[in-house]
Write an enzyme that holds these catalytic residues in place. Sequence first.
Site, PDB file in Angstrom:
ATOM      1  N   ASP A 132      69.721  43.644  31.830  1.00  0.00           N
ATOM      2  CA  ASP A 132      70.059  42.474  31.024  1.00  0.00           C
ATOM      3  C   ASP A 132      68.916  41.486  31.141  1.00  0.00           C
ATOM      4  OD1 ASP A 132      72.591  43.423  30.253  1.00  0.00           O
ATOM      5  OD2 ASP A 132      73.554  42.564  32.015  1.00  0.00           O
TER       6      ASP A 132
ATOM      7  N   ASP B 163      74.534  44.565  24.009  1.00  0.00           N
ATOM      8  CA  ASP B 163      75.669  43.637  23.997  1.00  0.00           C
ATOM      9  C   ASP B 163      75.741  42.897  22.669  1.00  0.00           C
ATOM     10  OD1 ASP B 163      76.121  44.393  26.652  1.00  0.00           O
ATOM     11  OD2 ASP B 163      74.919  42.726  27.429  1.00  0.00           O
TER      12      ASP B 163
END
Length: 170
Positions: free
Chosen positions: A126, A144
């Site tokens: 991330d 995401d």
Amino acid sequence: MKILKKGIRNVMVITVLLSNIGCDQISKNVARDYINYGEKISVVSSYLTLTKVENSGAFLSLGNTLPNFIKIPLLTIFPSLVLIGMLVFILRKRKMDLNYSLPIAFIIGGGIGNLYDRILYGSVTDFLHMNFQFFQTGIFNMADVSIMVGIFWLLVIQINTKKDKPIESF
């Protein structure tokens, strides 16, 4: 003619799915190569920053402390089966139009992008963080974003569908 329409729809679904996976993996590779772990790079003042972290759990690191004998089935095997089932469903369903199959392809593409990381690296990379002072996100990635775009798209479709008109696309 219906077979041709279904074939074109399926090509579009696969194209969207692969594009989402590709964008996700390219962006994660750039983050892995050029951002140090925990480093904060300002992109748009303090509103958008790049900060690389490795997430061994699910959404917002939920489950990252679970033992592997629980984490692997819960975060790898089960999602794999769900994603395969979703893909088979949208490719085989004859009456599903693009209004539903494309946002589902976004969701599947994002899911595959994160699943690929989890299988290959043991965690998901991330690197994006947004802070609007009154609201800020956790650190996330392009997979995401794909999942959220797909969900939002489906919600908009549902909201815009007239209540007295049955959904015949499925």
